[in-house]
Motif scaffolding. Structure first.
Motif: not given
Length: 627
Positions: A375-376, A543, A546-548
């Motif tokens: 993710d980011h 994270s 925000r990390c799936q």
């Protein structure tokens, strides 16, 4: 009952579980034959994963505990090393003689830095030529099966389990006392050698564990060729505290009338030690030429491993693999670019064939100058754990992190660090302190807090309390080093308009020893840093939800919530370094199947009987090491 005695250890463990489920008393003798049939049925229903976990649990039981390991360090030099005769004895007990070992066609590699990378280059080149390869390395990152590879792939779970119990049962049945079993690395060395013999490989690429002279792998008497990579200070409690002492140990793999190749940039007087040892052991020593001197034709110089540090490793791999191939063809003349002189002769460069070009380009060796995205979160992963390798890591990270930036991105930079063994973490942290991280995270090498005895990453050589104490000390050193760096940077910029680039690297020597008495209670808001008990907790916190792909709850409440800058960053760049065990724990969380290492053969002019093509996704996340 005699039937039970003949069971394998795996079946015996299954039998105990089966028996316990039926009754708690002594086993009735009349049940023996019936129990045997039921037990066989029970074992057949065990999944491959369950059987593999049983094997790993038994293997983990062979780890040397922390107290014994400390005694070994303290006894260094006071007693003769018994590793090699013990390994020979264990091999005999599993039916492998030294004459059997002599039948293996071995390339033996020692050194401090780049051993694994060099071996990976060699294995990739020879596999591109169509040879059936075996590769033994250490440590593993995610699964112990990574240490024993056939045709570039970790040995399969079912195959590992079968080979494991064959060796384990043979050793267990012949032991003369309760402690008469090999330690973890020694057992795996015996296992790997027996696997390679059974698999009838064409070539075995063997990486030394620690040192060389007394390393278990030095049971090999007749390698085809040997290589020594760059030397540096490491494992000083075992190998000594000077590069000369380390060079002496590493050169122990040299054998009479068998050539050894090494790189030319060796520290201090270690090259002189290698030359003296080569003379003592009656073997030729050659330096490898620069990678740029080889003939590449119209093809670009590309390496599958990023970083300029890989250039010398690739050149060494080219010389070793080409010599091995020439040896198979009975062409034993080593071409030299420099004839007899005061120093070692330099092996001549040559024009690369397609297999060599593809082998260098398609090699995959996770955990070294590797980039991955979740993710980011963008991870820059390098298991650097010596001074020289950390300098190379920082050089790579500085360039790679800038290259990966998108225009107008809001970036937050994090250091994720842990150092293990007898290494001095401060010698590594002093370089990282200059990198202007927004936050430093210190964690143990535990992937999660719920590591089971059957986990590939279980480590009995250090306790959890010791791991946490080490993290505290590393954090305290980090705070002091960053403060010293900022102070002296300000001083340098004030005087004569000087810049900090000219400041000596050794901050202690430059600044003088300062008495800082840090503790966990000391406020350090000027140097943001935090400690986590496991890698999963650290990643969940970083994270910010925000990390799936990251799921779960923090096991231990953190010291403070994620900073606002971290929560709002569009990209979080995380440098993961200091230990290959930390790297392995991280990959165990974000890539448990180690899919980043899946690769097959790239050069298709030969029959596609071997599996090896580098995944395109790997190169998307880890750019080729072009100059």
């Amino acid at each position: 009952m005699h039937q039970i005695v003949s069971f394998s250890y795996c079946r015996w463990r299954a039998f105990r579980a089966f028996r316990g489920a039926l009754f708690r008393g002594a086993m009735d003798s009349a049940f023996a034959s019936k129990g045997t049939r039921d037990l066989k049925r029970y074992c057949c229903h065990l999944s491959v994963d369950q059987q593999y976990e049983e094997a790993v649990q038994a293997l983990n039981g062979l780890q040397t505990n922390a107290a014994v390991l400390q005694r070994v360090r303290e006894q260094r030099g006071r007693s003769s090393n018994t590793n090699i005769p013990e390994t020979e004895a264990f091999l005999r007990r599993v039916g492998v003689s030294l004459d059997d070992l002599d039948k293996l066609s071995v390339i033996h590699i020692a050194g401090t830095k780049g051993k694994g990378s060099t071996c990976a280059f060699i294995e990739s080149i020879l596999r591109e030529h169509g040879y059936r390869t075996g590769f033994y390395s250490s440590p593993h990152l995610v699964a112990v099966r990574e240490r024993i590879r056939i045709n570039g792939q970790p040995i399969q779970k079912d195959s590992f389990t079968q080979h494991f119990w064959d060796v384990y049962n043979a050793l267990s049945a012949s032991k003369e006392s309760e402690d008469d079993m090999p330690a973890y690395f020694k057992f795996l060395t015996v296992l790997a050698l027996k696997v390679f013999l059974r698999e009838e490989i064409d070539v075995a690429v063997i990486e030394v564990g620690i040192g060389g002279e007394y390393d278990c792998t030095n049971v090999i008497r007749k390698p085809v060729v040997c290589g020594i990579t760059t030397l540096d200070l490491d494992h000083t409690s075992i190998l000594g505290t000077t590069v000369d002492s380390i060079a002496w140990h590493k050169s122990g793999i040299m054998k009479p009338n068998i050539p050894t190749f090494t790189v030319d940039q060796q520290p201090g007087s270690s090259l002189s030690v290698l030359m003296a040892r080569a003379k003592e052991k009656n073997c030729a020593l050659y330096l490898v030429p620069p990678l740029e001197s080889y003939g590449w034709g119209a093809r670009p110089l590309q390496l599958g491993l990023a970083g300029s540090v890989q250039y010398s490793n690739a050149s060494l791999a080219l010389q070793l693999s080409r010599y091995w191939i020439d040896f198979q063809n009975k062409d034993l003349v080593i071409k030299k670019s420099v004839e007899e002189g005061n120093g070692p002769e330099i092996a001549a460069s040559f024009t690369l064939n397609d297999e060599e070009v593809c082998g260098l380009r398609s090699v995959v060796w996770p955990g070294r100058s590797q980039m991955m995205t979740c993710d980011h979160l963008q991870f820059f992963i390098d298991g650097a754990h010596t001074v020289a390798s950390m300098q190379a890591c920082i050089d790579w990270f500085t360039k790679a992190s800038q290259f990966s930036l998108q225009q107008n991105e809001n970036v937050y930079r994090v250091l994720l660090f842990n150092s293990t063994g007898d290494r001095d973490p401060e010698t590594l942290l002093q370089f990282l302190a200059m990198c202007d991280f927004d936050l430093a995270v210190f964690t143990t090498n535990l992937a999660t807090m719920s590591m089971s005895a059957s986990s590939d990453q279980t480590n009995y050589t250090i306790s959890k309390d010791q791991m946490h104490l080490r993290c505290e000390r590393q954090r305290n050193s980090w705070i002091r080093l960053v403060r010293e760096f900022r102070k002296n940077k300000a001083v340098c910029e004030t005087h004569d308009g000087a810049t900090f680039e000219n400041t000596p690297v050794n901050l202690k020597e430059y600044c003088g020893e300062t008495d800082f008495s840090y503790s966990e209670r000391l406020p350090a808001t000027d140097v943001p840093s935090i400690i986590f008990p496991c890698i999963m907790d650290a990643l969940l916190w970083l994270s910010c939800g925000r990390c799936q792909s990251l799921h779960g709850e923090l096991v231990t409440p953190p010291a403070f919530p994620p900073p606002e800058q971290l929560r709002e960053a569009s990209q979080v760049q995380i440098l993961v370094t200091g230990s290959l065990h930390l790297v392995g724990g991280l990959l165990g969380v974000i890539d448990p199947g180690l899919s980043c290492a899946n690769h097959t053969r790239t050069f298709q002019s030969k029959q596609p009987s071997l599996t090896d093509l580098v995944r395109s996704s790997y190169f998307k996340s880890s750019p080729l090491g072009a100059p």
